[in-house]
Design a protein around this motif. Structure first.
Motif, PDB file in Angstrom:
ATOM      1  N   VAL A 163     -68.045 -40.038 -17.616  1.00 46.05           N
ATOM      2  CA  VAL A 163     -67.054 -39.125 -18.184  1.00 46.05           C
ATOM      3  C   VAL A 163     -65.779 -39.241 -17.354  1.00 46.05           C
ATOM      4  N   GLY A 164     -64.685 -39.419 -18.016  1.00 42.29           N
ATOM      5  CA  GLY A 164     -63.400 -39.567 -17.338  1.00 42.29           C
ATOM      6  C   GLY A 164     -62.990 -41.012 -17.114  1.00 42.29           C
ATOM      7  N   ALA A 165     -63.913 -41.956 -17.269  1.00 44.44           N
ATOM      8  CA  ALA A 165     -63.566 -43.378 -17.116  1.00 44.44           C
ATOM      9  C   ALA A 165     -62.746 -43.812 -18.329  1.00 44.44           C
ATOM     10  N   SER A 166     -61.824 -44.700 -18.100  1.00 42.12           N
ATOM     11  CA  SER A 166     -60.995 -45.166 -19.209  1.00 42.12           C
ATOM     12  C   SER A 166     -61.625 -46.384 -19.870  1.00 42.12           C
ATOM     13  N   ALA A 167     -61.214 -46.605 -21.097  1.00 41.60           N
ATOM     14  CA  ALA A 167     -61.655 -47.782 -21.853  1.00 41.60           C
ATOM     15  C   ALA A 167     -60.412 -48.454 -22.410  1.00 41.60           C
ATOM     16  N   ILE A 168     -60.524 -49.747 -22.637  1.00 38.51           N
ATOM     17  CA  ILE A 168     -59.449 -50.517 -23.248  1.00 38.51           C
ATOM     18  C   ILE A 168     -59.877 -50.833 -24.670  1.00 38.51           C
ATOM     19  N   GLN A 169     -58.995 -50.553 -25.626  1.00 36.95           N
ATOM     20  CA  GLN A 169     -59.326 -50.845 -27.017  1.00 36.95           C
ATOM     21  C   GLN A 169     -58.631 -52.128 -27.445  1.00 36.95           C
ATOM     22  N   ILE A 170     -59.428 -53.059 -27.983  1.00 35.47           N
ATOM     23  CA  ILE A 170     -58.904 -54.318 -28.503  1.00 35.47           C
ATOM     24  C   ILE A 170     -59.456 -54.492 -29.911  1.00 35.47           C
ATOM     25  N   ASN A 171     -58.569 -54.563 -30.875  1.00 34.39           N
ATOM     26  CA  ASN A 171     -58.958 -54.753 -32.281  1.00 34.39           C
ATOM     27  C   ASN A 171     -60.039 -53.773 -32.719  1.00 34.39           C
ATOM     28  N   GLY A 172     -59.937 -52.536 -32.293  1.00 35.77           N
ATOM     29  CA  GLY A 172     -60.875 -51.509 -32.730  1.00 35.77           C
ATOM     30  C   GLY A 172     -62.175 -51.445 -31.952  1.00 35.77           C
ATOM     31  N   VAL A 173     -62.330 -52.233 -30.900  1.00 35.45           N
ATOM     32  CA  VAL A 173     -63.530 -52.190 -30.063  1.00 35.45           C
ATOM     33  C   VAL A 173     -63.118 -51.659 -28.693  1.00 35.45           C
ATOM     34  N   GLN A 174     -63.868 -50.668 -28.186  1.00 33.87           N
ATOM     35  CA  GLN A 174     -63.567 -50.086 -26.877  1.00 33.87           C
ATOM     36  C   GLN A 174     -64.381 -50.785 -25.799  1.00 33.87           C
ATOM     37  N   TRP A 175     -63.693 -51.183 -24.729  1.00 27.19           N
ATOM     38  CA  TRP A 175     -64.302 -51.938 -23.637  1.00 27.19           C
ATOM     39  C   TRP A 175     -64.131 -51.197 -22.317  1.00 27.19           C
ATOM     40  N   HIS A 176     -65.209 -51.116 -21.564  1.00 21.08           N
ATOM     41  CA  HIS A 176     -65.146 -50.664 -20.172  1.00 21.08           C
ATOM     42  C   HIS A 176     -65.023 -51.939 -19.338  1.00 21.08           C
ATOM     43  N   VAL A 177     -64.075 -51.959 -18.395  1.00 22.79           N
ATOM     44  CA  VAL A 177     -63.825 -53.155 -17.596  1.00 22.79           C
ATOM     45  C   VAL A 177     -64.193 -52.877 -16.142  1.00 22.79           C
ATOM     46  N   ASP A 178     -65.038 -53.746 -15.585  1.00 20.61           N
ATOM     47  CA  ASP A 178     -65.470 -53.629 -14.191  1.00 20.61           C
ATOM     48  C   ASP A 178     -64.939 -54.841 -13.427  1.00 20.61           C
ATOM     49  N   THR A 179     -64.083 -54.571 -12.455  1.00 22.89           N
ATOM     50  CA  THR A 179     -63.491 -55.645 -11.651  1.00 22.89           C
ATOM     51  C   THR A 179     -63.990 -55.592 -10.206  1.00 22.89           C
ATOM     52  N   SER A 180     -65.109 -54.933  -9.970  1.00 21.49           N
ATOM     53  CA  SER A 180     -65.586 -54.765  -8.594  1.00 21.49           C
ATOM     54  C   SER A 180     -66.131 -56.055  -7.972  1.00 21.49           C
ATOM     55  N   ASP A 181     -66.539 -57.021  -8.780  1.00 20.98           N
ATOM     56  CA  ASP A 181     -67.050 -58.301  -8.269  1.00 20.98           C
ATOM     57  C   ASP A 181     -65.885 -59.285  -8.173  1.00 20.98           C
ATOM     58  N   PRO A 182     -65.610 -59.848  -6.994  1.00 12.72           N
ATOM     59  CA  PRO A 182     -64.477 -60.775  -6.876  1.00 12.72           C
ATOM     60  C   PRO A 182     -64.683 -62.082  -7.641  1.00 12.72           C
ATOM     61  N   ASP A 183     -65.915 -62.396  -8.022  1.00 11.22           N
ATOM     62  CA  ASP A 183     -66.194 -63.656  -8.726  1.00 11.22           C
ATOM     63  C   ASP A 183     -66.133 -63.542 -10.241  1.00 11.22           C
ATOM     64  N   SER A 184     -66.120 -62.313 -10.768  1.00  8.00           N
ATOM     65  CA  SER A 184     -66.104 -62.162 -12.220  1.00  8.00           C
ATOM     66  C   SER A 184     -65.551 -60.804 -12.632  1.00  8.00           C
ATOM     67  N   THR A 185     -65.151 -60.729 -13.887  1.00 12.19           N
ATOM     68  CA  THR A 185     -64.757 -59.472 -14.509  1.00 12.19           C
ATOM     69  C   THR A 185     -65.760 -59.216 -15.622  1.00 12.19           C
ATOM     70  N   VAL A 186     -66.313 -58.012 -15.649  1.00 19.44           N
ATOM     71  CA  VAL A 186     -67.318 -57.673 -16.655  1.00 19.44           C
ATOM     72  C   VAL A 186     -66.711 -56.687 -17.645  1.00 19.44           C
ATOM     73  N   TRP A 187     -66.666 -57.111 -18.903  1.00 16.11           N
ATOM     74  CA  TRP A 187     -66.192 -56.276 -19.998  1.00 16.11           C
ATOM     75  C   TRP A 187     -67.435 -55.829 -20.768  1.00 16.11           C
ATOM     76  N   THR A 188     -67.560 -54.546 -21.037  1.00 14.65           N
ATOM     77  CA  THR A 188     -68.705 -54.050 -21.796  1.00 14.65           C
ATOM     78  C   THR A 188     -68.211 -53.234 -22.979  1.00 14.65           C
ATOM     79  N   ALA A 189     -68.607 -53.637 -24.191  1.00 13.28           N
ATOM     80  CA  ALA A 189     -68.287 -52.866 -25.391  1.00 13.28           C
ATOM     81  C   ALA A 189     -69.125 -51.593 -25.352  1.00 13.28           C
ATOM     82  N   VAL A 190     -68.451 -50.444 -25.420  1.00 14.41           N
ATOM     83  CA  VAL A 190     -69.141 -49.161 -25.220  1.00 14.41           C
ATOM     84  C   VAL A 190     -69.201 -48.300 -26.477  1.00 14.41           C
ATOM     85  N   ASP A 191     -68.755 -48.823 -27.608  1.00 16.04           N
ATOM     86  CA  ASP A 191     -68.718 -48.012 -28.828  1.00 16.04           C
ATOM     87  C   ASP A 191     -69.519 -48.638 -29.971  1.00 16.04           C
ATOM     88  N   ARG A 192     -70.637 -49.255 -29.626  1.00 18.93           N
ATOM     89  CA  ARG A 192     -71.521 -49.884 -30.610  1.00 18.93           C
ATOM     90  C   ARG A 192     -72.936 -49.344 -30.403  1.00 18.93           C
TER      91      ARG A 192
END
Length: 187
Positions: A121-150
């Motif tokens: 609760v309170g975390a932001s999401a990025i919406q791209i073409n109607g899909v909401q994504w939570h973005v995790d950049t905590s790993d320096p080797d990768s960025t993890v995008w997770t669709a959270v509205d399906r």
């Protein structure tokens, strides 16, 4: 005659022949090119094209398959492109059929993952073409995008330095295969 209609007819009369000429020119130029449709050697193009069979099988650890994943993921997996953001698909070995990869270093999609730890609760999401994504950049080797509205969480793991183009390209197939569901962040 209406001035707007007259302007539209005039623009069409000028634009249509130009477009036709360009199409003919491109087709004639392509027909004259003896290398059209062929893979050129690396010394001509700068880099040899990567083919899926040239890439090693990618071994991936995946989460156990849940009933929700079993119900939703087959539709998504059947809707994925063979090429993503210019990268070919590649062979994957995993415990689940709900994982797919493209390119080297690989962009990996996993359908049916658990809710991301940072999706609260309170975390932001990025919406791209109607899909909401939570973005995790905590790993320096990768960025993890997770669709959270399906109905299931869908993860896209991108190597460091890769922009969001693969995620953007997959929003349409994802939205077509999996219906919208109100996001439910954790506590």
């Amino acid at each position: 005659m209406d001035p707007l209609r007259r302007a539209a007819i005039l623009i069409t009369a000028i634009t249509l022949p130009v477009v036709i000429a360009l199409v003919v020119l491109v087709n004639v130029r392509g027909a004259d090119d003896p290398t059209a449709g062929q893979d050129l050697p690396a010394d001509i193009e700068g880099a040899a094209p990567v083919r899926p069979e040239d890439l090693p099988v990618l071994e991936l650890a995946t989460p156990p398959v849940t009933p929700e994943a079993e119900a939703s993921c087959p539709d998504l997996m059947g809707n994925l492109p063979l090429e993503l953001a210019g990268e070919p698909s590649r062979r994957v070995r995993s415990e689940t059929p709900f994982v797919y990869a493209w390119g080297e270093p690989p962009v990996v999609l996993t359908c049916g993952v658990e809710r991301p730890a940072g999706w609260t609760v309170g975390a932001s999401a990025i919406q791209i073409n109607g899909v909401q994504w939570h973005v995790d950049t905590s790993d320096p080797d990768s960025t993890v995008w997770t669709a959270v509205d399906r109905p299931v969480y869908v993860e896209m793991r991108l190597p460091a330095g890769v922009d969001s183009a693969p995620v953007t390209a997959l929003t349409v197939p994802l939205a077509e295969a999996l219906p919208y569901q109100e996001p439910t962040p954790g506590p």
